[in-house]
Design a protein around this motif. Structure first.
Motif, mmCIF file in Angstrom:
data_model
loop_
_atom_site.group_PDB
_atom_site.id
_atom_site.type_symbol
_atom_site.label_atom_id
_atom_site.label_comp_id
_atom_site.label_asym_id
_atom_site.label_seq_id
_atom_site.Cartn_x
_atom_site.Cartn_y
_atom_site.Cartn_z
ATOM 1 N N ARG A 267 32.086 -108.092 44.143
ATOM 2 C CA ARG A 267 31.769 -107.769 45.526
ATOM 3 C C ARG A 267 30.365 -107.219 45.725
ATOM 4 O O ARG A 267 30.016 -106.794 46.818
ATOM 5 C CB ARG A 267 32.788 -106.780 46.079
ATOM 6 C CG ARG A 267 34.225 -107.299 46.063
ATOM 7 C CD ARG A 267 35.219 -106.269 46.585
ATOM 8 N NE ARG A 267 34.985 -105.915 47.961
ATOM 9 C CZ ARG A 267 34.510 -104.746 48.380
ATOM 10 N NH1 ARG A 267 34.219 -103.812 47.486
ATOM 11 N NH2 ARG A 267 34.327 -104.507 49.646
ATOM 12 N N ASN A 268 29.572 -107.138 44.644
ATOM 13 C CA ASN A 268 28.180 -106.698 44.840
ATOM 14 C C ASN A 268 27.271 -107.593 44.002
ATOM 15 O O ASN A 268 27.748 -108.316 43.118
ATOM 16 C CB ASN A 268 28.022 -105.202 44.501
ATOM 17 C CG ASN A 268 28.361 -104.889 43.055
ATOM 18 O OD1 ASN A 268 27.767 -105.456 42.137
ATOM 19 N ND2 ASN A 268 29.312 -103.991 42.838
ATOM 20 N N PRO A 269 25.945 -107.573 44.288
ATOM 21 C CA PRO A 269 25.050 -108.512 43.575
ATOM 22 C C PRO A 269 25.067 -108.336 42.056
ATOM 23 O O PRO A 269 24.990 -109.317 41.314
ATOM 24 C CB PRO A 269 23.670 -108.197 44.166
ATOM 25 C CG PRO A 269 23.964 -107.639 45.524
ATOM 26 C CD PRO A 269 25.242 -106.864 45.390
ATOM 27 N N TYR A 270 25.170 -107.100 41.566
ATOM 28 C CA TYR A 270 25.241 -106.887 40.114
ATOM 29 C C TYR A 270 26.438 -107.624 39.531
ATOM 30 O O TYR A 270 26.299 -108.431 38.601
ATOM 31 C CB TYR A 270 25.347 -105.377 39.796
ATOM 32 C CG TYR A 270 25.905 -105.086 38.412
ATOM 33 C CD1 TYR A 270 25.171 -105.376 37.256
ATOM 34 C CD2 TYR A 270 27.186 -104.532 38.255
ATOM 35 C CE1 TYR A 270 25.702 -105.129 35.990
ATOM 36 C CE2 TYR A 270 27.709 -104.276 36.991
ATOM 37 C CZ TYR A 270 26.966 -104.581 35.862
ATOM 38 O OH TYR A 270 27.485 -104.341 34.610
ATOM 39 N N SER A 271 27.619 -107.351 40.071
ATOM 40 C CA SER A 271 28.827 -107.901 39.442
ATOM 41 C C SER A 271 28.941 -109.406 39.675
ATOM 42 O O SER A 271 29.484 -110.125 38.830
ATOM 43 C CB SER A 271 30.071 -107.152 39.908
ATOM 44 O OG SER A 271 30.156 -107.095 41.302
ATOM 45 N N ALA A 272 28.421 -109.881 40.806
ATOM 46 C CA ALA A 272 28.452 -111.330 41.045
ATOM 47 C C ALA A 272 27.575 -112.049 40.017
ATOM 48 O O ALA A 272 27.960 -113.094 39.463
ATOM 49 C CB ALA A 272 27.985 -111.644 42.464
ATOM 50 N N ALA A 273 26.396 -111.476 39.734
ATOM 51 C CA ALA A 273 25.513 -112.092 38.735
ATOM 52 C C ALA A 273 26.127 -112.003 37.334
ATOM 53 O O ALA A 273 25.997 -112.935 36.530
ATOM 54 C CB ALA A 273 24.136 -111.420 38.770
ATOM 55 N N LYS A 274 26.818 -110.897 37.035
ATOM 56 C CA LYS A 274 27.510 -110.779 35.734
ATOM 57 C C LYS A 274 28.625 -111.821 35.631
ATOM 58 O O LYS A 274 28.838 -112.420 34.573
ATOM 59 C CB LYS A 274 28.103 -109.374 35.559
ATOM 60 C CG LYS A 274 27.126 -108.271 35.267
ATOM 61 C CD LYS A 274 26.450 -108.374 33.917
ATOM 62 C CE LYS A 274 27.367 -108.116 32.745
ATOM 63 N NZ LYS A 274 26.601 -108.158 31.453
ATOM 64 N N ALA A 275 29.354 -112.025 36.724
ATOM 65 C CA ALA A 275 30.429 -113.028 36.705
ATOM 66 C C ALA A 275 29.841 -114.411 36.457
ATOM 67 O O ALA A 275 30.401 -115.209 35.700
ATOM 68 C CB ALA A 275 31.204 -112.982 38.017
ATOM 69 N N GLY A 276 28.681 -114.682 37.056
ATOM 70 C CA GLY A 276 28.011 -115.959 36.819
ATOM 71 C C GLY A 276 27.730 -116.164 35.341
ATOM 72 O O GLY A 276 27.985 -117.227 34.773
ATOM 73 N N GLY A 277 27.220 -115.120 34.696
ATOM 74 C CA GLY A 277 26.916 -115.193 33.263
ATOM 75 C C GLY A 277 28.151 -115.476 32.434
ATOM 76 O O GLY A 277 28.162 -116.341 31.555
#
Ligand code: NAD
Ligand code: TYD
Length: 341
Positions: free
Chosen positions: A147-157
């Protein structure tokens, strides 16, 4: 497993992993590869600097040429990727670096790793990929709902890591750790920020009502969990590493003030973080089945953490200058002013 590349190994958890692994496995070569962003700190690696099985290379995981050179030169057979932009509040201010490292960087590292025929690739991920969990406990099969840019980018990785397992049968593993704390953590995260500010008797900016819940994991337990998964995990699988010690933020703050002998009057409620995840909670039964168990309760870990920051002002006082002060102002000046009105 012989030549292990530890990307992001100059940060908080990566350096703890390196300090442990160089001792525990003298027959492994540990090569740290780190871009040295504001969060990378050679002081974190001082205890291992002269170890014969330790090497350091500066570089960006998103730089193909540099990654390829290091993989080849050191005949890397294993990668453990800690490298990330790791602070949610910074990702809300500007997410560019988060996409660069947490998503694209992971892809480049996987892709070069595949081309070099490496063995295991462990992607260090986070409980934040499950998003806010109002009730119950996330298991590894729960949906990813960051739900935030940090965790969304981590999920992408981590989704790309999974894709490399499915598509190329690369030997990929994922760990999802909960909120980690302990010595050598950059003083922007809740515990080290508030401990160091409280030592100086400055206001502690609690977001909103402080009733948000986090699950706290002591850094040594996080490291031992990664070690366990690296050696015993099944290819293609994700493993939760939870402290299973859930606390409201306000109780965490009260506990650290009590340990330091500082007054609760330092607590200052300030306007909330945008999109603030209310609760993180995971079950780590799957990692327990591999033989992992956390050893430190929150209270024991907190006592050690407070003791360490009180005894190691040399480490954090020099961080709290320059870029750090600019970030602090950007993040907190208006919030603290609004709270005082
Ligand atoms: P940190 O911010 O202390 O350290 C990150 C390190 O990565 C730094 O040394 C930095 O210089 C390096 N780095 C950043 N971008 C890079 C790039 N492009 N190339 C190479 N190196 C780069 O972070 P941390 O708290 O130690 O977290 C480590 C990992 O664990 C991260 O992947 C994070 O998402 C994950 N994690 C952290 C927590 C936590 O509570 N801190 C919890 C669960 C998972
Ligand atoms: P943080 O350490 O940033 O970790 P994360 O956001 O990844 O969980 O924050 C932990 C909790 O503390 C989170 O609910 C936000 C809150 N918090 C504050 O109330 N004030 C602060 O100044 C900070 C940094 C965090």
């Amino acid at each position: 497993m012989k030549n292990i590349l530890v990307t992001g190994g100059a940060g908080f958890i990566g350096s703890a992993f390196v300090r442990t692994m160089t001792q525990r496995y003298p027959n492994y070569n540990i090569i740290v590869y780190d871009k040295m962003t504001y969060a990378g700190n050679m002081d974190n690696l001082l205890p291992v600097h002269d170890e014969p099985n330790f090497r350091f290379e500066r570089g960006d995981i998103a730089s193909r040429a540099s990654v390829a050179r290091v993989l080849g030169e050191y005949q890397i057979d294993t990668v453990v990727n800690f490298a990330a932009e790791s602070h949610v509040d910074r990702s809300i201010l500007d997410a560019d670096a988060f996409m660069h490292t947490n998503s694209i960087g992971v892809y480049i590292l996987l892709d070069e790793g595949r081309k070099h025929g490496i063995g295991r690739f462990l992607q260090v991920s986070t409980d934040e990929v499950y998003g806010s969990v109002p009730v119950g406990f996330s298991v590894e099969g729960s949906p990813l709902a960051p739900r935030n840019p940090y965790s969304a980018a981590k999920a992408g990785g981590e989704l790309m890591a999974r894709a490399y397992f499915e598509t190329y049968r690369m030997d990929v593993l994922i760990t999802r750790g909960s909120n980690t704390f302990g010595p050598y953590q950059y003083p922007e995260k809740l515990l080290p920020l508030f401990i160091t500010e409280a030592i100086d008797e400055r206001k502690l900016p609690v977001y909103g009502d402080g009733r948000q819940i986090r699950d706290w994991l002591y850094v040594e337990d996080h490291v031992s969990g990664i070690d366990t998964v690296l050696h015993h995990g099944a290819s293609g699988e994700a493993y939760n590493l939870a402290g299973e010690d859930l606390r409201h933020n306000i109780d965490v703050v009260r506990a650290l003030l009590e340990r330091l002998g500082k007054p609760e009057a330092l607590i200052q409620h300030v306007p909330d973080r945008e999109g603030h995840d209310l609760r993180y909670a995971m079950s780590s039964e799957k990692a327990a089945a591999l033989g992992w168990q956390r050893r430190f309760t929150f209270d024991v870990g907190l006592a050690e953490t407070v003791r360490w920051y009180a005894a190691n002002e040399w480490w954090w006082r020099k961080i709290k200058t320059g870029e750090y002060l600019e970030y602090y102002k950007r993040q907190y000046a208006a919030r603290l002013a609004a709270a005082e009105e």
